[in-house]
Write a protein that holds these residues in place. Sequence first.
Motif, PDB file in Angstrom:
ATOM      1  N   GLU A 110       0.830  -1.208   0.000  1.00 57.99           N
ATOM      2  CA  GLU A 110       0.000   0.000   0.000  1.00 57.99           C
ATOM      3  C   GLU A 110       0.866   1.262   0.000  1.00 57.99           C
ATOM      4  OE1 GLU A 110      -2.408  -0.505   3.433  1.00 57.99           O
ATOM      5  OE2 GLU A 110      -3.965  -1.658   2.389  1.00 57.99           O
ATOM      6  N   PHE A 111       2.002   1.192   0.702  1.00 49.46           N
ATOM      7  CA  PHE A 111       2.914   2.331   0.718  1.00 49.46           C
ATOM      8  C   PHE A 111       3.593   2.519  -0.639  1.00 49.46           C
ATOM      9  CE2 PHE A 111       7.306   3.810   1.272  1.00 49.46           C
ATOM     10  CZ  PHE A 111       7.074   5.067   1.801  1.00 49.46           C
TER      11      PHE A 111
ATOM     12  N   ASP B  99      15.834   3.437  -5.027  1.00 48.37           N
ATOM     13  CA  ASP B  99      16.620   3.741  -3.827  1.00 48.37           C
ATOM     14  C   ASP B  99      15.801   4.548  -2.826  1.00 48.37           C
ATOM     15  OD1 ASP B  99      18.797   2.462  -4.822  1.00 48.37           O
ATOM     16  OD2 ASP B  99      19.660   4.243  -5.737  1.00 48.37           O
ATOM     17  N   ALA B 100      15.157   5.605  -3.311  1.00 43.50           N
ATOM     18  CA  ALA B 100      14.381   6.464  -2.422  1.00 43.50           C
ATOM     19  C   ALA B 100      13.182   5.728  -1.831  1.00 43.50           C
ATOM     20  CB  ALA B 100      13.927   7.715  -3.181  1.00 43.50           C
ATOM     21  N   VAL B 101      12.516   4.909  -2.659  1.00 41.92           N
ATOM     22  CA  VAL B 101      11.362   4.150  -2.162  1.00 41.92           C
ATOM     23  C   VAL B 101      11.802   3.179  -1.064  1.00 41.92           C
ATOM     24  CG1 VAL B 101       9.569   2.510  -2.805  1.00 41.92           C
ATOM     25  CG2 VAL B 101      10.129   4.384  -4.336  1.00 41.92           C
ATOM     26  N   VAL B 102      12.919   2.497  -1.270  1.00 43.60           N
ATOM     27  CA  VAL B 102      13.405   1.551  -0.266  1.00 43.60           C
ATOM     28  C   VAL B 102      13.791   2.276   1.016  1.00 43.60           C
ATOM     29  CG1 VAL B 102      15.282  -0.049   0.253  1.00 43.60           C
ATOM     30  CG2 VAL B 102      14.130  -0.185  -1.935  1.00 43.60           C
ATOM     31  N   ASP B 103      14.482   3.406   0.899  1.00 47.59           N
ATOM     32  CA  ASP B 103      14.867   4.160   2.093  1.00 47.59           C
ATOM     33  C   ASP B 103      13.647   4.635   2.872  1.00 47.59           C
ATOM     34  OD1 ASP B 103      17.502   3.782   1.445  1.00 47.59           O
ATOM     35  OD2 ASP B 103      17.741   5.716   0.448  1.00 47.59           O
ATOM     36  N   ASP B 104      12.655   5.165   2.161  1.00 50.35           N
ATOM     37  CA  ASP B 104      11.446   5.647   2.844  1.00 50.35           C
ATOM     38  C   ASP B 104      10.695   4.494   3.500  1.00 50.35           C
ATOM     39  OD1 ASP B 104      12.147   8.133   1.953  1.00 50.35           O
ATOM     40  OD2 ASP B 104      10.729   8.137   0.265  1.00 50.35           O
ATOM     41  N   ALA B 105      10.595   3.366   2.805  1.00 53.83           N
ATOM     42  CA  ALA B 105       9.893   2.210   3.376  1.00 53.83           C
ATOM     43  C   ALA B 105      10.621   1.670   4.600  1.00 53.83           C
ATOM     44  CB  ALA B 105       9.736   1.117   2.315  1.00 53.83           C
ATOM     45  N   PHE B 106      11.938   1.626   4.526  1.00 55.43           N
ATOM     46  CA  PHE B 106      12.704   1.125   5.665  1.00 55.43           C
ATOM     47  C   PHE B 106      12.534   2.041   6.874  1.00 55.43           C
ATOM     48  CE2 PHE B 106      16.552   0.661   8.212  1.00 55.43           C
ATOM     49  CZ  PHE B 106      16.606  -0.707   8.354  1.00 55.43           C
ATOM     50  N   ALA B 107      12.566   3.359   6.647  1.00 51.94           N
ATOM     51  CA  ALA B 107      12.381   4.295   7.761  1.00 51.94           C
ATOM     52  C   ALA B 107      10.968   4.237   8.326  1.00 51.94           C
ATOM     53  CB  ALA B 107      12.708   5.722   7.287  1.00 51.94           C
TER      54      ALA B 107
ATOM     55  N   ILE C 173       9.424   8.722 -18.162  1.00 53.90           N
ATOM     56  CA  ILE C 173       9.886   9.568 -17.062  1.00 53.90           C
ATOM     57  C   ILE C 173       8.711   9.922 -16.164  1.00 53.90           C
ATOM     58  CG2 ILE C 173      10.939  11.790 -16.499  1.00 53.90           C
ATOM     59  CD1 ILE C 173      12.502  11.618 -19.066  1.00 53.90           C
ATOM     60  N   GLY C 174       8.900   9.730 -14.857  1.00 48.80           N
ATOM     61  CA  GLY C 174       7.854  10.024 -13.887  1.00 48.80           C
ATOM     62  C   GLY C 174       6.833   8.929 -13.729  1.00 48.80           C
ATOM     63  N   ALA C 175       7.112   7.728 -14.258  1.00 49.47           N
ATOM     64  CA  ALA C 175       6.155   6.624 -14.146  1.00 49.47           C
ATOM     65  C   ALA C 175       6.063   6.160 -12.693  1.00 49.47           C
ATOM     66  CB  ALA C 175       6.581   5.465 -15.041  1.00 49.47           C
ATOM     67  N   PRO C 176       4.856   5.831 -12.203  1.00 47.68           N
ATOM     68  CA  PRO C 176       4.715   5.382 -10.809  1.00 47.68           C
ATOM     69  C   PRO C 176       4.934   3.876 -10.689  1.00 47.68           C
ATOM     70  CG  PRO C 176       2.568   5.619 -11.798  1.00 47.68           C
ATOM     71  CD  PRO C 176       3.554   6.016 -12.866  1.00 47.68           C
ATOM     72  N   TRP C 177       5.285   3.455  -9.486  1.00 48.26           N
ATOM     73  CA  TRP C 177       5.330   2.028  -9.167  1.00 48.26           C
ATOM     74  C   TRP C 177       3.893   1.549  -8.957  1.00 48.26           C
ATOM     75  CZ3 TRP C 177       9.700  -0.856  -9.357  1.00 48.26           C
ATOM     76  CH2 TRP C 177      10.907  -0.175  -9.363  1.00 48.26           C
ATOM     77  N   GLN C 178       3.550   0.413  -9.584  1.00 50.47           N
ATOM     78  CA  GLN C 178       2.206  -0.137  -9.475  1.00 50.47           C
ATOM     79  C   GLN C 178       2.279  -1.601  -9.052  1.00 50.47           C
ATOM     80  OE1 GLN C 178      -0.710   1.044 -12.538  1.00 50.47           O
ATOM     81  NE2 GLN C 178       0.999   2.043 -13.617  1.00 50.47           N
ATOM     82  N   VAL C 179       1.532  -1.939  -8.032  1.00 51.12           N
ATOM     83  CA  VAL C 179       1.481  -3.319  -7.557  1.00 51.12           C
ATOM     84  C   VAL C 179       0.837  -4.186  -8.628  1.00 51.12           C
ATOM     85  CG1 VAL C 179       0.608  -4.820  -5.735  1.00 51.12           C
ATOM     86  CG2 VAL C 179       1.357  -2.509  -5.191  1.00 51.12           C
ATOM     87  N   LYS C 180       1.345  -5.398  -8.783  1.00 52.50           N
ATOM     88  CA  LYS C 180       0.807  -6.301  -9.793  1.00 52.50           C
ATOM     89  C   LYS C 180      -0.665  -6.579  -9.529  1.00 52.50           C
ATOM     90  CE  LYS C 180       5.238  -8.461 -10.889  1.00 52.50           C
ATOM     91  NZ  LYS C 180       6.017  -9.709 -10.954  1.00 52.50           N
ATOM     92  N   PRO C 181      -1.461  -6.708 -10.588  1.00 54.06           N
ATOM     93  CA  PRO C 181      -2.926  -6.816 -10.402  1.00 54.06           C
ATOM     94  C   PRO C 181      -3.344  -7.955  -9.480  1.00 54.06           C
ATOM     95  CG  PRO C 181      -2.395  -6.404 -12.702  1.00 54.06           C
ATOM     96  CD  PRO C 181      -1.099  -6.636 -12.015  1.00 54.06           C
TER      97      PRO C 181
END
Length: 922
Positions: A94-95, A104-112, A216-224
Amino acid sequence: MPLLKRKAIKPVPPPNGEDFDEDTPVYMMRFTNEIFTNYEDYVNRFFFYQQKNWQCETTGRSGLTYEQALESEQKEKSMVANKFPPQLRKPLLEFVQFQTARIDAVVDDAFAKFKNVYYQNEPVNVVWGDKATYGAVILKVLPKEEWTTIQDGTEEPVEPEEPGQYLVQVLDQKGVGIEDMKRVVNCSVLSRDRLAFNKNILRKYIRECSTKENYIGAPWQVKPSLAKKYGIETTLPDELQSARDSAFSKLKKRKGPADPAPELAAAKRAKKEAAKDDKQAESATSADPKVIKYPIEDLNLDAKLIVKENNGTMARPEAQKDTSIPQDCFESVVMAWQFLNSYSVPLKLSPFGMKDFVDSLTHTDDQHPSVMVAEYHSVLMNMIIQDRLKGIAKPILLSGASPATTAAPIREDREGSVMTEDDESSTADDGDLSFSGHVEYVQRQKLPHRPINERVIIVGRGWDEKLVASSREGWEAVLVGLINELGSFEAIPNVDRILNHLVPNETSQREDVEQLFPSLPYEDKVSILVFLVETAAGTSTIRHYIEECREGLKVLRMQKLEINKEKKQLQADWAEFDRQETIDNKNAALEKAELEQQRSAAATPEPSHDVDSEADSGPTNGELSRSESRQEKLRRQQLERELVESRRHQDLMRQRAFSKARSAEQKARYDARKKLTDKEHALNRKDEQIDRDMRRYAVARVKPLGKDRFFNRYWYFDSITMDHGTDQIYVQSPSFLDLEIIRARPDKDKVLKRQKVEDPSGKLDELLKVQEREIEQGLAIETAAREKKLQLERERILDTDDEDDDKADTKESLTNGNSRPASTELLIDETTPVEHTRAWWSYYSEPEQVDALMQWLNNKGVRESALLEALASHRDLIVGGMERRQQDLLHQLQKEQHRRSTRTKTVQASEGYMGYINKLSK
């Protein structure tokens, strides 16, 4: 799914059952379950999957076949599924959903975010009242209104802490809860297993469970499937949807309309094949059946025709050999120099030329140490030490423990560490900095014949505790510690000889190492440098820089596409301008001709019919006198003159108006032409700057310019970071695969004869002989290893019931002095060095040589046409660098002659590698 060029390839759709009978044979791909009704299609698809161009989607490893990438993905997925906590999966996904940052940024934010947040039924580690750590389970996540002051009976009451309190129960060794060990605790005493929750495992889970489109600027999307399982919203927000639509609309405009349906595509393909067959039939019946479509295979071209087209040029211009670099070390030296200059920004190292770098390797004066040598060794070691200080590679024990007691804790620390780099490769790649090198180090320490003393450990102790200072003092001792701990026999074959040279006896001090390093053999210096380069290339700083360059290249490619669109529009504007100019010139010519016609008509006076008629009728009437008729005639002539003058004045005014309009039109056309010209110049400047930036960012891979007819490779190392780096075109002899292609040709002897005439310095026959010996030695070793394996398998299945007889036989053999078992008779020394095909290197350094080489190449061959195109596109850059290099050498020679003529005393040289200053070091 394995990726090809970072894109997933859709499988071949299954055939329609109505298209073939039940008895029709079909062919199924083993690892994709694709079904083919045509064997040729099956083979083509199979070889397509066997190409080593595939990439593992989970780990990012490249250079794999489809099946290897698929196995790697399955292995990583099973590992992640077994380790990652199930209770954390839904909140993490969900995050991640609709995040637009880099991985890198997504992993750092999720870890924090989730580091101190726990969920119900999640297994954790808890620090109990006796300060011991136990395995426990979260029974309840207390809401904020139920937070209380904790009383553990051993210390003062503990106030509630953010982000919350939890009711936990300690588990026994079987995983069953202990009833009398339940307690409400703060999050500060809880922790997860480091193997189940770290940045590495987070990164792998996010990549496995989500996707990101290629714009460029594409979001991460969870698999359906996972989004449906966990009830995660899949509809894109309005701003992300509009950005996606904009990106894909631009892509459609660039690529044109989408492909038709599969049926229409198949019909189009059949129509194209039919047209091709008709064309082939027409060519077969034509008068000239020997029409050849170029380019073709280079060695299939007629040598006489090539000489004729090349204006009599038969032999390739002879290249020079660099005698200052041994051929065995040439490739390693070039590789090290290219790495140091390409990654000069993250290394904080000012670029330098190839000549200065080669001269610095031959420096042996211990009284005047080279600053350049100290700088490039120090920056490479700082990259490695920096990762170790961050905890990416843990410090290693140097002595006092056996492999059995030290390897396990090191591996545990390594796997449990919190990783911060973008782990494109597997965890084992990072472990090479610590665990693998340490095991190799321990094995070397146990060798009884190792010619090294314990003083090496003392001299190199504490090498990874701090970075090498900017003064570079003591960098040689740091190098001793790094090589002793991380340098394996495989990475540095002469590691013991090097250490024994730097630390020769038990009384050696760090100051002695500084004086002994310049006297190392040339090949040992090169092997040390190559080891440092290969190790530093795997550090987080270099990998992050590579990722930044990739992102920069993406942006530059988009800018390049926009510039190409503007250039196309500019071409259309120029075409419209030329068309309008042609029309205006035609209209102006017509108006000018009409004006000239009017002027000529006005210049011709019309006869005065009235005056003549009156003059004729005057005398007949007899009513007018002679004086009256003369006055009337003069009056009429005056009227005619006034009429002519009036017409002339009108023509003049019309001509002035035409000239004024013509001038205004020419001025407008000039302004439009100037505007288009200025726009063209601005686009060209932008394009050149983008090309320079793309060359600057293209650090991940260095590609050759191309190959000639005899598979010689041509390299040019771009000097974008300096005035001139090498300014030479390097020529490399054919590789092993290229030689195999030549060896498999039926006309191999003919090719060798032709090569002796057209490329006398190639020595292709010698390379083929070495390759054949290499293949024979490799086959012999492989056969012996296979026989050894079979022999061991036979021994395992032998009946060993009568152990006493075996012991008696063993004892008898030992008594007779034969201590080697019978099964070892087939063993051979697998460490015997196999003779490898050594590459020959040479270079061109003069502009005339480049022109002669381009004259020798023929554009009717496949390889040489591509090489010619690359040389033509880079010619200005290459020749300009060569000319600047010649001018600098001439200027340096003039300064040397001036210095000699002044008869001054000998002073230390301030030019070349001895006068190097690293302006990027802090």
